[in-house]
Design an enzyme around this catalytic site. Structure first.
Site, PDB file in Angstrom:
ATOM      1  N   ILE A  70       0.985  -1.349  -0.096  1.00  0.00           N
ATOM      2  CA  ILE A  70       0.116   0.161   0.031  1.00  0.00           C
ATOM      3  C   ILE A  70       0.875   1.191  -0.070  1.00  0.00           C
ATOM      4  O   ILE A  70       1.806   1.360   0.680  1.00  0.00           O
ATOM      5  CB  ILE A  70      -0.890  -0.081   1.184  1.00  0.00           C
ATOM      6  CG1 ILE A  70      -1.966   1.207   1.177  1.00  0.00           C
ATOM      7  CG2 ILE A  70      -0.183   0.149   2.562  1.00  0.00           C
ATOM      8  CD1 ILE A  70      -2.799   1.091   2.185  1.00  0.00           C
ATOM      9  N   SER A  71       0.572   2.115  -0.900  1.00  0.00           N
ATOM     10  CA  SER A  71       1.775   3.433  -0.954  1.00  0.00           C
ATOM     11  C   SER A  71       1.708   4.071   0.147  1.00  0.00           C
ATOM     12  O   SER A  71       0.767   4.223   1.091  1.00  0.00           O
ATOM     13  CB  SER A  71       1.068   4.291  -2.293  1.00  0.00           C
ATOM     14  OG  SER A  71       1.192   3.487  -3.438  1.00  0.00           O
ATOM     15  N   GLN A  72       2.850   4.762   0.269  1.00  0.00           N
ATOM     16  CA  GLN A  72       3.084   5.532   1.761  1.00  0.00           C
ATOM     17  C   GLN A  72       2.151   6.870   1.228  1.00  0.00           C
ATOM     18  O   GLN A  72       1.827   7.421   0.292  1.00  0.00           O
ATOM     19  CB  GLN A  72       4.354   6.256   1.442  1.00  0.00           C
ATOM     20  CG  GLN A  72       4.803   7.064   2.382  1.00  0.00           C
ATOM     21  CD  GLN A  72       6.357   7.963   2.094  1.00  0.00           C
ATOM     22  OE1 GLN A  72       6.758   7.506   0.942  1.00  0.00           O
ATOM     23  NE2 GLN A  72       6.642   8.695   2.758  1.00  0.00           N
TER      24      GLN A  72
END
Ligand code: SAH
Length: 220
Positions: A70-72
């Site tokens: 999951i992206s930052q």
């Protein structure tokens, strides 16, 4: 539907924890209030496994299975801010749905969101998360995203959340005149790149160093 405190952990839904993340994003240079409000409004902990849900409001990427992340939050905020460029968004295409977090944020700032993912079980997870959030302006597709969705083109915004070795030609063709694409380009060293389509050309601007999983071909 109210979030289930037993499933999600009541402490994690606390408004203060989320507000701390927003403060952090401001410190990192995110300025677009519409984007910050969208991030504040999306419960990130429902997108990750319970075992790591306590870390959901840290500004870091987290594993979501199948070798993906999951992206930052910073990068989600930054890419959304670039895509908006201070104005409203109509139809947006996302490549790389993953667990659907960026998709959920986009659903708050765009009229219509189309998102493509090549790993079927991830797409199913995303579908259930987005249903829980009642994100009705989102359509998901299981396919190789490098091909875009020609039948829905043109798109006012295209956001690619996996790193490409080059900008896929099909995606350029599906960008509306006046539209913007944000895409990480490169392999070991990746650069977040903005492409603006004018009536005459595709104008390319290199923005900042980033780290994404690779954009792969085909479906799995
Ligand atoms: N947008 C996600 C980030 C997911 S990571 C978030 O909000 O956290 C990147 C995703 O891109 C992975 O799920 C990976 O499977 C997907 N991906 C990689 N290549 C792809 C392709 N060609 N088409 C569609 N999805 C792709």
């Amino acid at each position: 539907m109210a979030l289930n405190p037993a499933k999600h952990g009541i402490g994690m839904t606390s408004q203060r924890t989320r507000e701390r993340l927003i403060t952090r994003l401001r410190e990192e240079g995110i300025r677009d209030e519409v984007v910050l409000a969208a991030i504040l409004g999306i419960p990130r902990h429902i997108f990750v496994d319970e075992a790591i849900a306590s870390r959901a409001y840290e500004d870091t990427a987290l594993p979501i299975g199948y070798g993906q992340t999951i992206s930052q939050p910073y990068i989600v905020a930054r890419m959304t801010e670039i895509l908006r460029s201070g104005g409203p968004l109509g139809k947006v295409l996302e490549i790389g749905t993953g667990c659907g977090y960026q998709t959920a944020v986009l659903s708050k700032v765009a009229q219509e969101v189309y998102s493509v993912e090549r790993i079927s079980p991830l797409l199913m997870k995303a579908r259930s998360h987005l249903r829980e959030l009642r994100a009705r302006n989102v359509k998901l597709k299981y396919a190789d995203g490098a091909l875009g969705i020609p039948e829905m083109a043109p798109f006012d915004g295209i956001i690619v959340t996996a790193a490409a070795t080059h900008v896929p030609h099909d995606l350029l063709a599906q960008l509306a005149v006046g539209g913007r694409m944000v895409i990480p380009v490169g392999t070991h060293e990746q650069t977040l790149t903005l492409i603006e389509r004018t009536p005459e050309e595709f104008r390319q601007t290199k923005l900042e160093a980033v780290k994404f999983v690779p954009l792969l071909g085909g479906v799995s």
